[in-house]
Design a protein around this motif. Sequence first.
Motif, PDB file in Angstrom:
ATOM      1  N   LYS A 179      -0.504   2.871  -3.497  1.00 38.19           N
ATOM      2  CA  LYS A 179      -1.255   3.776  -3.038  1.00 38.19           C
ATOM      3  C   LYS A 179      -1.783   3.252  -1.843  1.00 38.19           C
ATOM      4  O   LYS A 179      -2.103   3.467  -0.815  1.00 38.19           O
ATOM      5  CB  LYS A 179      -2.297   4.484  -3.928  1.00 38.19           C
ATOM      6  CG  LYS A 179      -2.951   5.651  -3.292  1.00 38.19           C
ATOM      7  CD  LYS A 179      -3.893   6.271  -4.195  1.00 38.19           C
ATOM      8  CE  LYS A 179      -4.854   7.460  -3.601  1.00 38.19           C
ATOM      9  NZ  LYS A 179      -5.928   7.831  -4.576  1.00 38.19           N
ATOM     10  N   PHE A 180      -2.464   1.794  -2.066  1.00 38.15           N
ATOM     11  CA  PHE A 180      -3.010   1.181  -1.216  1.00 38.15           C
ATOM     12  C   PHE A 180      -2.183   0.761  -0.241  1.00 38.15           C
ATOM     13  O   PHE A 180      -2.514   1.018   1.090  1.00 38.15           O
ATOM     14  CB  PHE A 180      -3.620  -0.202  -1.894  1.00 38.15           C
ATOM     15  CG  PHE A 180      -4.243  -1.141  -0.899  1.00 38.15           C
ATOM     16  CD1 PHE A 180      -5.594  -0.884  -0.493  1.00 38.15           C
ATOM     17  CD2 PHE A 180      -3.464  -2.105  -0.341  1.00 38.15           C
ATOM     18  CE1 PHE A 180      -6.022  -1.791   0.339  1.00 38.15           C
ATOM     19  CE2 PHE A 180      -4.077  -3.110   0.471  1.00 38.15           C
ATOM     20  CZ  PHE A 180      -5.507  -2.972   0.989  1.00 38.15           C
ATOM     21  N   LEU A 181      -0.842   0.202  -0.423  1.00 36.88           N
ATOM     22  CA  LEU A 181      -0.087  -0.332   0.478  1.00 36.88           C
ATOM     23  C   LEU A 181       0.617   0.931   1.271  1.00 36.88           C
ATOM     24  O   LEU A 181       0.884   0.746   2.507  1.00 36.88           O
ATOM     25  CB  LEU A 181       1.326  -1.097  -0.140  1.00 36.88           C
ATOM     26  CG  LEU A 181       0.693  -2.278  -0.815  1.00 36.88           C
ATOM     27  CD1 LEU A 181       1.997  -2.804  -1.229  1.00 36.88           C
ATOM     28  CD2 LEU A 181       0.190  -3.477   0.363  1.00 36.88           C
ATOM     29  N   LEU A 182       0.648   2.135   0.920  1.00 34.28           N
ATOM     30  CA  LEU A 182       1.116   3.309   1.800  1.00 34.28           C
ATOM     31  C   LEU A 182      -0.191   4.048   2.302  1.00 34.28           C
ATOM     32  O   LEU A 182       0.531   5.022   2.913  1.00 34.28           O
ATOM     33  CB  LEU A 182       2.057   4.349   0.703  1.00 34.28           C
ATOM     34  CG  LEU A 182       3.313   3.490   0.049  1.00 34.28           C
ATOM     35  CD1 LEU A 182       3.951   4.449  -0.829  1.00 34.28           C
ATOM     36  CD2 LEU A 182       4.155   3.363   1.274  1.00 34.28           C
ATOM     37  N   GLY A 183      -1.130   3.761   1.834  1.00 37.76           N
ATOM     38  CA  GLY A 183      -2.307   4.438   2.665  1.00 37.76           C
ATOM     39  C   GLY A 183      -2.338   4.031   4.074  1.00 37.76           C
ATOM     40  O   GLY A 183      -2.069   2.963   4.735  1.00 37.76           O
ATOM     41  N   PRO A 184      -3.008   5.042   5.174  1.00 34.36           N
ATOM     42  CA  PRO A 184      -2.871   4.734   6.155  1.00 34.36           C
ATOM     43  C   PRO A 184      -3.974   3.567   6.811  1.00 34.36           C
ATOM     44  O   PRO A 184      -3.327   2.937   7.775  1.00 34.36           O
ATOM     45  CB  PRO A 184      -3.668   6.073   6.790  1.00 34.36           C
ATOM     46  CG  PRO A 184      -4.261   6.767   5.811  1.00 34.36           C
ATOM     47  CD  PRO A 184      -3.524   6.379   4.489  1.00 34.36           C
ATOM     48  N   ASP A 185      -4.773   3.303   6.028  1.00 27.29           N
ATOM     49  CA  ASP A 185      -5.667   2.051   6.461  1.00 27.29           C
ATOM     50  C   ASP A 185      -4.837   0.893   6.292  1.00 27.29           C
ATOM     51  O   ASP A 185      -5.116  -0.173   7.161  1.00 27.29           O
ATOM     52  CB  ASP A 185      -6.921   1.975   5.458  1.00 27.29           C
ATOM     53  CG  ASP A 185      -7.694   3.020   5.808  1.00 27.29           C
ATOM     54  OD1 ASP A 185      -7.854   3.710   6.616  1.00 27.29           O
ATOM     55  OD2 ASP A 185      -8.680   3.228   4.682  1.00 27.29           O
ATOM     56  N   TYR A 186      -3.831   0.658   5.559  1.00 29.07           N
ATOM     57  CA  TYR A 186      -2.899  -0.501   5.443  1.00 29.07           C
ATOM     58  C   TYR A 186      -1.657  -0.278   6.278  1.00 29.07           C
ATOM     59  O   TYR A 186      -1.064  -1.116   7.086  1.00 29.07           O
ATOM     60  CB  TYR A 186      -2.771  -1.004   4.114  1.00 29.07           C
ATOM     61  CG  TYR A 186      -2.022  -2.294   4.227  1.00 29.07           C
ATOM     62  CD1 TYR A 186      -2.546  -3.406   4.334  1.00 29.07           C
ATOM     63  CD2 TYR A 186      -0.627  -1.938   3.451  1.00 29.07           C
ATOM     64  CE1 TYR A 186      -1.640  -4.309   4.234  1.00 29.07           C
ATOM     65  CE2 TYR A 186       0.292  -3.085   3.702  1.00 29.07           C
ATOM     66  CZ  TYR A 186      -0.258  -4.622   3.935  1.00 29.07           C
ATOM     67  OH  TYR A 186       0.458  -5.723   4.017  1.00 29.07           O
ATOM     68  N   ALA A 187      -0.936   0.858   5.782  1.00 32.38           N
ATOM     69  CA  ALA A 187       0.389   1.092   6.558  1.00 32.38           C
ATOM     70  C   ALA A 187       0.588   1.028   7.894  1.00 32.38           C
ATOM     71  O   ALA A 187       1.345   0.969   8.699  1.00 32.38           O
ATOM     72  CB  ALA A 187       1.028   2.333   5.787  1.00 32.38           C
ATOM     73  N   ASN A 188      -0.774   1.282   8.543  1.00 30.61           N
ATOM     74  CA  ASN A 188      -0.721   1.442  10.188  1.00 30.61           C
ATOM     75  C   ASN A 188      -1.039   0.230  10.852  1.00 30.61           C
ATOM     76  O   ASN A 188      -1.006   0.055  11.932  1.00 30.61           O
ATOM     77  CB  ASN A 188      -1.604   2.325  10.607  1.00 30.61           C
ATOM     78  CG  ASN A 188      -1.120   4.005  10.297  1.00 30.61           C
ATOM     79  OD1 ASN A 188      -0.076   4.170   9.936  1.00 30.61           O
ATOM     80  ND2 ASN A 188      -2.204   4.858  10.313  1.00 30.61           N
ATOM     81  N   ASP A 236       5.572   8.049   6.048  1.00 24.78           N
ATOM     82  CA  ASP A 236       5.879   7.336   7.260  1.00 24.78           C
ATOM     83  C   ASP A 236       4.878   6.543   7.817  1.00 24.78           C
ATOM     84  O   ASP A 236       3.802   7.167   7.787  1.00 24.78           O
ATOM     85  CB  ASP A 236       6.530   8.242   8.211  1.00 24.78           C
ATOM     86  CG  ASP A 236       7.909   8.795   7.674  1.00 24.78           C
ATOM     87  OD1 ASP A 236       8.432   8.312   6.596  1.00 24.78           O
ATOM     88  OD2 ASP A 236       8.290   9.643   7.981  1.00 24.78           O
ATOM     89  N   THR A 237       5.127   5.418   8.423  1.00 23.37           N
ATOM     90  CA  THR A 237       3.778   4.822   8.963  1.00 23.37           C
ATOM     91  C   THR A 237       3.847   5.200  10.743  1.00 23.37           C
ATOM     92  O   THR A 237       4.769   5.757  11.090  1.00 23.37           O
ATOM     93  CB  THR A 237       4.171   3.102   9.279  1.00 23.37           C
ATOM     94  OG1 THR A 237       5.634   2.908   9.856  1.00 23.37           O
ATOM     95  CG2 THR A 237       4.185   2.653   7.832  1.00 23.37           C
ATOM     96  N   LYS A 238       2.728   5.122  11.184  1.00 24.06           N
ATOM     97  CA  LYS A 238       2.368   5.469  12.430  1.00 24.06           C
ATOM     98  C   LYS A 238       2.241   4.617  13.295  1.00 24.06           C
ATOM     99  O   LYS A 238       1.829   3.436  13.150  1.00 24.06           O
ATOM    100  CB  LYS A 238       0.938   6.355  12.387  1.00 24.06           C
ATOM    101  CG  LYS A 238       1.165   7.565  11.355  1.00 24.06           C
ATOM    102  CD  LYS A 238       1.963   8.809  11.671  1.00 24.06           C
ATOM    103  CE  LYS A 238       1.822   9.846  10.741  1.00 24.06           C
ATOM    104  NZ  LYS A 238       2.211   9.704   9.645  1.00 24.06           N
TER     105      LYS A 238
END
Length: 950
Positions: free
Chosen positions: A174-183, A709-711
């Motif tokens: 969840k951490f790695l796929l969250g927007p704070d990290y994934a972006n 998906d990353t932004k």
Amino acid sequence: MSDSASEQLNYDNSTSTFTSALWFNAVLAIGFFGAFFILRATRPQTYAPRTYAVAKERRPPPLPKGFGRWFIKLFQIKDEELIKSMGLDRFMVLKLLRMGMVTFSLYSIVAIPILFPVITINQGNLSGLNYLTMGNVIDDNRTWAHCILAIILSFLVWYYTFRETKIYIKLRRKFLLGPDYANTVAARTIYVPSIPKEVNDAESLQRIFEKFPGGVRRVWLNRQLNDLPDLVQKRQKAALSLEAKLTKAILATYKYHIKIGDSNKINEEGLKDDDIPQKIRPTHRESSLPIPLPFFGHKVDTLRFYHNQIKELNDNISEKQYDANNLNQTNSAFIEFNQQIAAHMAAQTLIHKKSMQMSPRYIGISPSDVIWENMNIRSFERLIRRMVSISCTAAIIIFWAIPVVFVQAIANIETLSKVVPFLSGINNLGHTAVGIIQGILPACALAILISLVPVIFTILSTKEGIPQRSFVELSLLHKFFFFQLIDVVLVSTLSGGFMTIVNEINDLAHNPFGVIDILSSNLPKASTFFITFVMLQSTNQSGQTMLQIVPYLLSYIKPMLNTTPRDLYNAKRTCPTINLGTLIPSQMVIFVLGLEYGVISPLILPFVLLFFMIHYFVYLYQFLYVYEIDHETAGRHFPRAIRHIYIGLIISQLTLVGLFAIRPGARGQLALMIITLILTCFALYYYDRAFKPLFKYLPISIFGNDEFDTKKYDDVIEGEEHENSILDIHMAEYATSDSKQPTINNNSNDNKQSPPGYVSNDTVSSMVDEYVKSDESRGSTSAHNYNRNALTQLATNSSMQSRTHVEAYHARKQLLKRLENERHKSFEEIQKDEARIVNTAKSLYETESYMHPSTYASCPTIWIPEDDLGITQKEIKDLKSMGIDATSRGAAIVRNDKGKGSVTIDEERIIKACQGVPGGYLTGGRESDINNYVRVLVDSLNFAEAITIM
């Protein structure tokens, strides 16, 4: 002396050791925690710096006043809020402490009511605390209780380690796929070492890695920068020295004016109010000697010297930075993909046909986490370095055992005095004195010995060639744990048993096999030392951590030593850091001691449970309100700590196997314990096979959903109309621009007339925040829609699609050129392309992420406080005339009743509102830093002279 007298003496010493340690640690704990409860609300810079010194979105919830209220509120904070505030690394440390609390509380409820009666009723008559150990059991049938309880404890460890690991994997995912990290850039970037020369270029690397989904977005070729980092560091030092000397000179001028008293007298001396008198201008001696010596060299004006030195360094550094892409390459590179899934696939795939080429690859290295000195180490060389490091670690562990044995010997003065007769006089000091010596001094001495080791292990881990600082910490975690396991647990245990049998050497000479019987009865007696050690760690050490007496005292002393605005900012903005590589092993050793002695000596269980309960409270508060960590690893410390728990469990079971083996009537217990040992080894094997890949990589299946998906900020924007442009906001305030990018000239003065349309820095800051919020709410095109092309698409003009080169150095030059071209456009044109310009600035931020900081570092803005004499504005004008940026924004000198000046800063604006140091911004790909970067960059390019972009 008769046996009964000897036993009585031994009983008294053992009991005195325990009671002395208990009272000593209890008094210290009450004092430490009592002082903390009183002082907590009086000194937030010591006891709650994270409430204002970190980004707003990461600040912990405020605690209510009143002990009962804030204490309860602290434990009511939900796990989601804890992770958001402290990060996954620190949260998983709390999970380890929770696991210790649950495991030993459940086990203690069952074990203590069973073991104490089994050990004491109608059994042996050992003296002192040894009466409460397994060695006191005479009837071998009673050891079935120890065997069954050991199996129950093993089951609890198996269950909770697997349960908590499954929870951790979900949290990590969840951490790695969250927007704070994934972006962030780090989520899509891998580090590739040992690249062969024939493919060590951007085009070849792109050709190799573009086979993965989405293709390659950016390639950073690491380079040998020669003296560039040293020059940047020298310039930084000179700029800080200039700030300090200039601020002190202004304050000295205040005192000079007070001393003279009459302004007419000052004018008679040929000075103006905004002049620094010659007699108080700072001077120093400059010489060519490598080490400065007093009275050697020619005397120079310090302010003028730093002016000239910084100007020369600026010119030299700018030239080298511009030509950095032509420097020799190292054998490594960073590869950024357009999709996060591609990075995880590339990190696991066999890339090169030759062994140890382009491997091992690392994923998720934060730009600020890179150890640049290790970027040119090949994999085979790294392997050799690791072998040398392990050998040195083993040697340190072996030789460190000597002082540990001596410390353990002090814990048994009576036996030691039989080996060293001149120490026998200590036994005559009285039971209380002997108890203090045996119960307090060994534990304190052992804690001091342990504290010296991590520094050495950190150096060894860094020299191994590990490419990131966080992994150095993970390496330290392993080394420090095994050091404590061997030197603290095993050596202390064996030395305790050995010191007990030295007086029976003569008997052993006639019956060598008698050592088994003697060790079986004497090894459990070493538990007294560890009970006092656990007691010390759970009360004294945790109390010191909570009170932080040294930082508390320094919080009153340091303000008297801070002179410049930057000093004040750093003192207020900096949070203390904690090294998890030393913290976690210290906690896991207590876990191991609980496993080792929880069956043999149940008296240790209440203190082990107390340790985990108190430490959970301490670090729950400290992680939320005090401590920061330098780098986030998404909880990679946790699985290593679990392995250490299994190692401790195996050692505990081996000990019981040995104790059962020497008891003729415990054959059934022996067989069951061997089976349990085999099951534990299988559990550890299965744990590694099942979970180890999931600790490093994300499974491909989870990328099938668009929500993962990353932004990206620089997706192709073609003919897109941006609604709700923030440029429509009315601007009425005018101020000055006071920071700049080093590669773009900016000679604006703080006190010049502002042109029409110019807005203040405060307005720029607010516009940045508003635009970023609107940008985040809109989202952007998925990174899965990127084209696989050697040039990265990035639009900065509404009428065309722009592209940047895949190689980072060339791309940076292109982006800077575009921004330079944009700043010369008209008000209306810039207003129209506002969003694209912001995206270009963000792309520049990411392009610089894996470049060595010295290749793009700007000269620090000289930050000096505003004064009512006009000296500051005059100095700012002089500095800017030499191309050195300077400002007084947010800092001023305030006079007291006597007319003396003191430096102050606008804490509300600079610290609590997170505007930061003027002209200073962070780079390194962290999502939370982009806003600050863009704000400063836009301001430095003087877009604000025509319009507010953000």
